[in-house]
Motif scaffolding. Structure first.
Motif, PDB file in Angstrom:
ATOM      1  N   MET A 114      21.499  17.680 -10.592  1.00  0.00           N
ATOM      2  CA  MET A 114      21.761  16.582  -9.689  1.00  0.00           C
ATOM      3  C   MET A 114      21.640  17.086  -8.248  1.00  0.00           C
ATOM      4  SD  MET A 114      24.992  14.067  -9.757  1.00  0.00           S
ATOM      5  CE  MET A 114      26.120  14.386  -8.462  1.00  0.00           C
ATOM      6  N   PRO A 115      20.819  16.437  -7.454  1.00  0.00           N
ATOM      7  CA  PRO A 115      20.654  16.897  -6.072  1.00  0.00           C
ATOM      8  C   PRO A 115      21.934  16.729  -5.260  1.00  0.00           C
ATOM      9  CG  PRO A 115      19.400  14.877  -6.477  1.00  0.00           C
ATOM     10  CD  PRO A 115      20.026  15.277  -7.771  1.00  0.00           C
ATOM     11  N   LEU A 116      22.035  17.540  -4.238  1.00  0.00           N
ATOM     12  CA  LEU A 116      23.210  17.482  -3.376  1.00  0.00           C
ATOM     13  C   LEU A 116      23.079  16.315  -2.402  1.00  0.00           C
ATOM     14  CD1 LEU A 116      23.492  21.269  -2.488  1.00  0.00           C
ATOM     15  CD2 LEU A 116      24.910  20.001  -4.086  1.00  0.00           C
ATOM     16  N   ASN A 117      24.168  15.597  -2.204  1.00  0.00           N
ATOM     17  CA  ASN A 117      24.151  14.531  -1.206  1.00  0.00           C
ATOM     18  C   ASN A 117      24.586  15.121   0.137  1.00  0.00           C
ATOM     19  OD1 ASN A 117      26.984  14.641  -1.199  1.00  0.00           O
ATOM     20  ND2 ASN A 117      27.132  13.060  -2.756  1.00  0.00           N
ATOM     21  N   GLU A 118      24.590  14.296   1.157  1.00  0.00           N
ATOM     22  CA  GLU A 118      24.907  14.779   2.501  1.00  0.00           C
ATOM     23  C   GLU A 118      26.327  15.335   2.580  1.00  0.00           C
ATOM     24  OE1 GLU A 118      24.869  13.114   7.098  1.00  0.00           O
ATOM     25  OE2 GLU A 118      23.940  11.937   5.518  1.00  0.00           O
ATOM     26  N   ARG A 119      27.250  14.710   1.881  1.00  0.00           N
ATOM     27  CA  ARG A 119      28.645  15.177   1.887  1.00  0.00           C
ATOM     28  C   ARG A 119      28.755  16.593   1.302  1.00  0.00           C
ATOM     29  NH1 ARG A 119      32.998  11.176   0.845  1.00  0.00           N
ATOM     30  NH2 ARG A 119      34.771  12.286   1.623  1.00  0.00           N
ATOM     31  N   ASP A 120      28.020  16.860   0.209  1.00  0.00           N
ATOM     32  CA  ASP A 120      28.023  18.193  -0.404  1.00  0.00           C
ATOM     33  C   ASP A 120      27.454  19.231   0.551  1.00  0.00           C
ATOM     34  OD1 ASP A 120      29.022  17.116  -2.782  1.00  0.00           O
ATOM     35  OD2 ASP A 120      27.014  16.816  -3.619  1.00  0.00           O
ATOM     36  N   ARG A 121      26.381  18.866   1.245  1.00  0.00           N
ATOM     37  CA  ARG A 121      25.764  19.806   2.186  1.00  0.00           C
ATOM     38  C   ARG A 121      26.704  20.141   3.336  1.00  0.00           C
ATOM     39  NH1 ARG A 121      20.852  16.077   2.565  1.00  0.00           N
ATOM     40  NH2 ARG A 121      20.281  16.033   0.379  1.00  0.00           N
ATOM     41  N   ILE A 122      27.426  19.139   3.813  1.00  0.00           N
ATOM     42  CA  ILE A 122      28.402  19.386   4.885  1.00  0.00           C
ATOM     43  C   ILE A 122      29.512  20.287   4.366  1.00  0.00           C
ATOM     44  CG2 ILE A 122      30.156  18.275   6.335  1.00  0.00           C
ATOM     45  CD1 ILE A 122      28.196  15.884   6.551  1.00  0.00           C
ATOM     46  N   GLU A 123      29.935  20.043   3.139  1.00  0.00           N
ATOM     47  CA  GLU A 123      30.975  20.892   2.536  1.00  0.00           C
ATOM     48  C   GLU A 123      30.496  22.344   2.451  1.00  0.00           C
ATOM     49  OE1 GLU A 123      33.612  21.135  -1.576  1.00  0.00           O
ATOM     50  OE2 GLU A 123      32.322  19.402  -1.217  1.00  0.00           O
ATOM     51  N   ILE A 124      29.242  22.542   2.089  1.00  0.00           N
ATOM     52  CA  ILE A 124      28.690  23.896   2.022  1.00  0.00           C
ATOM     53  C   ILE A 124      28.672  24.527   3.404  1.00  0.00           C
ATOM     54  CG2 ILE A 124      26.528  25.167   1.643  1.00  0.00           C
ATOM     55  CD1 ILE A 124      26.119  23.381  -0.841  1.00  0.00           C
ATOM     56  N   LEU A 125      28.306  23.764   4.427  1.00  0.00           N
ATOM     57  CA  LEU A 125      28.340  24.305   5.795  1.00  0.00           C
ATOM     58  C   LEU A 125      29.746  24.725   6.191  1.00  0.00           C
ATOM     59  CD1 LEU A 125      25.983  21.964   7.844  1.00  0.00           C
ATOM     60  CD2 LEU A 125      25.663  24.389   7.360  1.00  0.00           C
ATOM     61  N   MET A 126      30.727  23.903   5.823  1.00  0.00           N
ATOM     62  CA  MET A 126      32.118  24.246   6.147  1.00  0.00           C
ATOM     63  C   MET A 126      32.549  25.505   5.394  1.00  0.00           C
ATOM     64  SD  MET A 126      33.696  20.352   6.514  1.00  0.00           S
ATOM     65  CE  MET A 126      34.953  20.672   5.371  1.00  0.00           C
ATOM     66  N   MET A 127      32.055  25.690   4.178  1.00  0.00           N
ATOM     67  CA  MET A 127      32.391  26.890   3.416  1.00  0.00           C
ATOM     68  C   MET A 127      31.790  28.134   4.049  1.00  0.00           C
ATOM     69  SD  MET A 127      31.883  25.743  -0.498  1.00  0.00           S
ATOM     70  CE  MET A 127      32.812  24.415  -1.233  1.00  0.00           C
ATOM     71  N   ILE A 128      30.615  27.987   4.657  1.00  0.00           N
ATOM     72  CA  ILE A 128      29.987  29.134   5.331  1.00  0.00           C
ATOM     73  C   ILE A 128      30.880  29.612   6.462  1.00  0.00           C
ATOM     74  CG2 ILE A 128      28.043  29.840   6.791  1.00  0.00           C
ATOM     75  CD1 ILE A 128      26.288  27.950   5.074  1.00  0.00           C
ATOM     76  N   GLY A 129      31.432  28.670   7.219  1.00  0.00           N
ATOM     77  CA  GLY A 129      32.353  29.026   8.296  1.00  0.00           C
ATOM     78  C   GLY A 129      31.625  29.303   9.589  1.00  0.00           C
ATOM     79  N   VAL A 130      32.385  29.792  10.567  1.00  0.00           N
ATOM     80  CA  VAL A 130      31.830  30.116  11.885  1.00  0.00           C
ATOM     81  C   VAL A 130      32.458  31.398  12.397  1.00  0.00           C
ATOM     82  CG1 VAL A 130      31.291  27.760  12.598  1.00  0.00           C
ATOM     83  CG2 VAL A 130      33.542  28.660  13.032  1.00  0.00           C
ATOM     84  N   GLY A 131      31.754  32.011  13.348  1.00  0.00           N
ATOM     85  CA  GLY A 131      32.296  33.198  14.013  1.00  0.00           C
ATOM     86  C   GLY A 131      32.533  34.348  13.053  1.00  0.00           C
ATOM     87  N   ASP A 132      33.699  34.994  13.183  1.00  0.00           N
ATOM     88  CA  ASP A 132      34.002  36.127  12.326  1.00  0.00           C
ATOM     89  C   ASP A 132      34.610  35.698  10.998  1.00  0.00           C
ATOM     90  OD1 ASP A 132      35.819  35.360  14.310  1.00  0.00           O
ATOM     91  OD2 ASP A 132      37.068  37.134  14.005  1.00  0.00           O
ATOM     92  N   ARG A 133      34.703  34.409  10.724  1.00  0.00           N
ATOM     93  CA  ARG A 133      35.210  33.893   9.440  1.00  0.00           C
ATOM     94  C   ARG A 133      34.068  33.395   8.564  1.00  0.00           C
ATOM     95  NH1 ARG A 133      38.532  34.200   6.314  1.00  0.00           N
ATOM     96  NH2 ARG A 133      38.809  32.043   5.801  1.00  0.00           N
ATOM     97  N   MET A 134      32.873  33.959   8.745  1.00  0.00           N
ATOM     98  CA  MET A 134      31.723  33.508   7.969  1.00  0.00           C
ATOM     99  C   MET A 134      31.705  34.171   6.595  1.00  0.00           C
ATOM    100  SD  MET A 134      28.607  33.111  10.668  1.00  0.00           S
ATOM    101  CE  MET A 134      27.553  32.414   9.437  1.00  0.00           C
ATOM    102  N   ARG A 135      31.320  33.381   5.594  1.00  0.00           N
ATOM    103  CA  ARG A 135      31.175  33.893   4.233  1.00  0.00           C
ATOM    104  C   ARG A 135      29.697  34.177   3.974  1.00  0.00           C
ATOM    105  NH1 ARG A 135      34.865  29.534   3.479  1.00  0.00           N
ATOM    106  NH2 ARG A 135      36.851  30.255   2.667  1.00  0.00           N
ATOM    107  N   THR A 136      29.441  35.038   3.006  1.00  0.00           N
ATOM    108  CA  THR A 136      28.062  35.274   2.602  1.00  0.00           C
ATOM    109  C   THR A 136      27.592  34.096   1.758  1.00  0.00           C
ATOM    110  OG1 THR A 136      28.631  36.390   0.535  1.00  0.00           O
ATOM    111  CG2 THR A 136      28.479  37.771   2.526  1.00  0.00           C
ATOM    112  N   GLN A 137      26.287  34.006   1.592  1.00  0.00           N
ATOM    113  CA  GLN A 137      25.736  32.914   0.800  1.00  0.00           C
ATOM    114  C   GLN A 137      26.185  33.007  -0.658  1.00  0.00           C
ATOM    115  OE1 GLN A 137      21.589  33.289   1.668  1.00  0.00           O
ATOM    116  NE2 GLN A 137      21.788  32.299   3.668  1.00  0.00           N
ATOM    117  N   GLN A 138      26.316  34.206  -1.162  1.00  0.00           N
ATOM    118  CA  GLN A 138      26.806  34.387  -2.540  1.00  0.00           C
ATOM    119  C   GLN A 138      28.249  33.908  -2.677  1.00  0.00           C
ATOM    120  OE1 GLN A 138      26.115  38.532  -3.224  1.00  0.00           O
ATOM    121  NE2 GLN A 138      24.043  38.173  -4.047  1.00  0.00           N
ATOM    122  N   GLU A 139      29.066  34.210  -1.686  1.00  0.00           N
ATOM    123  CA  GLU A 139      30.454  33.752  -1.709  1.00  0.00           C
ATOM    124  C   GLU A 139      30.522  32.222  -1.680  1.00  0.00           C
ATOM    125  OE1 GLU A 139      32.885  37.308   0.581  1.00  0.00           O
ATOM    126  OE2 GLU A 139      31.810  35.826   1.782  1.00  0.00           O
TER     127      GLU A 139
END
Length: 110
Positions: free
Chosen positions: A1-26
């Motif tokens: 099932m393809p990701l909708n816009e809400r899922d993509r935003i959630e993934i961006l939030m999981m990546i984080g910003v600054g020194d709180r960034m997660r790796t893509q595997q995480e």
């Protein structure tokens, strides 16, 4: 099932910003933990979403190419026109509503 816009935003939030960034595997692992009932996302998917956001500033789908679908309001107008005058032809309806004959014909077939 393809990701909708809400899922993509959630993934961006999981990546984080600054020194709180997660790796893509995480992010892949975290998304799967939060949504165990869904198909897991791949690292390339996370990478694509991140790159799209950096380049475009959003994660919305691009408009699709090709002929646009017939609007539901137009479909209803065609059906109502046929109900009001059952003896009208495809050509008459097409001319009255200013749409193509093949569009009218396709609506009638549905």
């Amino acid at each position: 099932m393809p990701l909708n816009e809400r899922d993509r935003i959630e993934i961006l939030m999981m990546i984080g910003v600054g020194d709180r960034m997660r790796t893509q595997q995480e992010v892949c692992r975290l998304f799967h933990e939060m949504h165990p009932d869904r198909e897991p996302v791949s690292q390339s998917t996370v990478s694509r979403i991140e790159r799209k956001y950096r380049e475009l500033g959003h994660v919305r789908d691009a408009p699709r190419q090709g002929r646009p679908k017939i609007n539901e309001n137009v479909q209803q107008d065609v059906i109502l026109s046929a109900l009001e005058n059952p003896h009208c032809t495809v050509r008459q309806v097409s001319r009255d509503l200013n749409i193509g004959k093949s569009s009218v014909s396709n609506i009638f077939k549905k």
